[in-house]
Design a protein around this motif. Structure first.
Motif, short mmCIF file in Angstrom:
data_model
loop_
_atom_site.label_atom_id
_atom_site.label_comp_id
_atom_site.label_asym_id
_atom_site.label_seq_id
_atom_site.Cartn_x
_atom_site.Cartn_y
_atom_site.Cartn_z
N GLU A 130 -7.27 5.06 -53.19
CA GLU A 130 -8.40 5.48 -54.01
C GLU A 130 -9.66 5.62 -53.15
N VAL A 131 -10.38 6.71 -53.39
CA VAL A 131 -11.62 6.98 -52.65
C VAL A 131 -12.73 7.32 -53.63
N GLU A 132 -13.95 7.33 -53.10
CA GLU A 132 -15.12 7.72 -53.89
C GLU A 132 -15.96 8.70 -53.08
N CYS A 133 -16.33 9.81 -53.70
CA CYS A 133 -17.13 10.82 -53.02
C CYS A 133 -17.54 11.90 -54.01
N LEU A 134 -18.31 12.85 -53.55
CA LEU A 134 -18.62 14.02 -54.37
C LEU A 134 -17.39 14.91 -54.46
N PRO A 135 -17.22 15.63 -55.56
CA PRO A 135 -16.05 16.50 -55.71
C PRO A 135 -15.86 17.47 -54.55
N SER A 136 -16.96 17.98 -54.02
CA SER A 136 -16.86 18.95 -52.91
C SER A 136 -16.36 18.32 -51.62
N ASP A 137 -16.44 16.97 -51.51
CA ASP A 137 -16.01 16.27 -50.31
C ASP A 137 -14.63 15.62 -50.47
N LEU A 138 -14.03 15.79 -51.63
CA LEU A 138 -12.75 15.15 -51.89
C LEU A 138 -11.65 15.74 -51.01
N PRO A 139 -11.02 14.93 -50.15
CA PRO A 139 -9.96 15.47 -49.28
C PRO A 139 -8.66 15.69 -50.04
N HIS A 140 -7.91 16.69 -49.60
CA HIS A 140 -6.63 16.97 -50.23
C HIS A 140 -5.62 15.86 -49.90
N SER A 141 -5.72 15.32 -48.69
CA SER A 141 -4.84 14.23 -48.26
C SER A 141 -5.51 13.50 -47.10
N ILE A 142 -4.99 12.33 -46.76
CA ILE A 142 -5.49 11.56 -45.62
C ILE A 142 -4.34 11.38 -44.65
N SER A 143 -4.55 11.80 -43.41
CA SER A 143 -3.50 11.75 -42.40
C SER A 143 -3.36 10.34 -41.81
N VAL A 144 -2.12 9.90 -41.66
CA VAL A 144 -1.82 8.59 -41.07
C VAL A 144 -0.83 8.81 -39.92
N SER A 145 -1.27 8.55 -38.69
CA SER A 145 -0.40 8.76 -37.53
C SER A 145 0.50 7.55 -37.31
N LEU A 146 1.81 7.82 -37.29
CA LEU A 146 2.78 6.74 -37.06
C LEU A 146 2.98 6.47 -35.57
N GLU A 147 2.39 7.28 -34.71
CA GLU A 147 2.55 7.11 -33.28
C GLU A 147 1.88 5.84 -32.76
N ASN A 148 1.01 5.25 -33.58
CA ASN A 148 0.34 4.00 -33.18
C ASN A 148 1.25 2.78 -33.37
N LEU A 149 2.37 2.96 -34.03
CA LEU A 149 3.31 1.85 -34.23
C LEU A 149 4.25 1.80 -33.04
N LYS A 150 3.82 1.13 -31.97
CA LYS A 150 4.57 1.14 -30.71
C LYS A 150 5.46 -0.09 -30.54
N GLU A 151 5.09 -1.19 -31.17
CA GLU A 151 5.86 -2.43 -31.07
C GLU A 151 6.41 -2.82 -32.43
N LEU A 152 7.43 -3.68 -32.43
CA LEU A 152 8.05 -4.10 -33.68
C LEU A 152 7.12 -4.93 -34.56
N THR A 153 6.04 -5.42 -33.97
CA THR A 153 5.09 -6.24 -34.74
C THR A 153 3.85 -5.45 -35.16
N ASP A 154 3.80 -4.16 -34.82
CA ASP A 154 2.61 -3.35 -35.13
C ASP A 154 2.54 -2.97 -36.61
N SER A 155 1.31 -2.76 -37.08
CA SER A 155 1.09 -2.34 -38.46
C SER A 155 -0.19 -1.52 -38.56
N ILE A 156 -0.32 -0.76 -39.62
CA ILE A 156 -1.50 0.06 -39.86
C ILE A 156 -2.18 -0.46 -41.13
N HIS A 157 -3.51 -0.63 -41.05
CA HIS A 157 -4.27 -1.14 -42.19
C HIS A 157 -5.28 -0.08 -42.65
#
Length: 238
Positions: A130-157
């Protein structure tokens, strides 16, 4: 993304909606802040084309018969329980000068090295946010790169997500978005012997037959044998 437009016609609420559906029309309702509810019909095929491009987090220009353009979001979409085809849709008209709250889809990109080379298992905790912004600034989607998960203990927040400066994420910074967990060692799990605790089975000890004159295991006081009182009295008379 180019502006998405969809034409709409006023719908007669006295007519059975199924009649419109059979004619290729999708029953709809337009409502919003300071907007009077209006029953509408939109072309079912055109709506599905717009839905594929817009999803539920992109502004659509809904053009009614009077020539007015209404900036709307697809707020609620009902589908047929068997065919999953759209059966009814609610369009929420927004104010272009007021901030709104909306859920935006997370688009996972790339491949995790921990999954590719170490056999880790990718776990997607969130699929939208969930996000908050003006309608004109509303993104269609938010990109999340999985390439940062390099170790078995890594996570994205949430704090790791990259969004435009005018978009505010409403979820807590430490909330997890995705993680990699180690692969299961099935052979090791199968090698662990299973030990059954028979004492916990109901009636395992208590219901066993006990020989006459014997105490059950665990009894502190064992029953005493009766004294042969009558026999002793007869011997005294003799």
């Amino acid at each position: 993304m180019d502006k998405l437009k969809l034409n709409a016609k006023v719908r007669d609420v006295k007519t059975n909606p199924d009649k419109f559906r059979k004619a290729g029309q999708l029953p709809a309702v337009l409502y919003g802040h300071k907007v009077k509810n209006v029953a509408l019909n939109v072309d079912a095929r055109e709506f599905e084309k717009v839905l594929r491009k817009a999803g539920e987090s992109t502004i659509i220009e809904l053009v009614t018969e009077d020539g007015k353009t209404h900036p709307v979001l697809i707020h609620d979409l009902q589908r047929h329980y068997l065919t999953s085809a759209p059966a009814h849709v609610d369009f929420y008209e927004v104010s272009m000068t007021e901030k709104l709250k909306a859920k935006v889809v997370l688009e996972f990109t790339g491949e995790s090295p921990a999954v590719k080379t170490m056999g880790g298992v990718l776990v997607k905790v969130l699929n939208e946010i969930e996000v908050e912004c003006l309608p004109s600034d509303l993104p269609h989607s938010i990109s999340v790169s999985l390439e940062n998960l390099k170790e078995l203990t890594d996570s994205i927040h949430v704090k790791d997500l990259q969004v435009p400066a005018k978009v505010k994420i409403l979820a807590p910074n430490e909330e997890m978005v995705a993680k990699v967990q180690p692969p299961r060692d099935v052979e090791a799990e199968l090698a662990v012997p299973v030990v059954e605790d028979v004492s916990k089975v109901e009636g395992a000890a208590e219901d066993q037959p006990v020989a006459e004159g014997e105490a059950k295991a665990g009894d502190e006081k064992a029953p005493k044998a009766e004294k042969p009182e009558k026999a002793e009295k007869k011997e005294e008379k003799k």
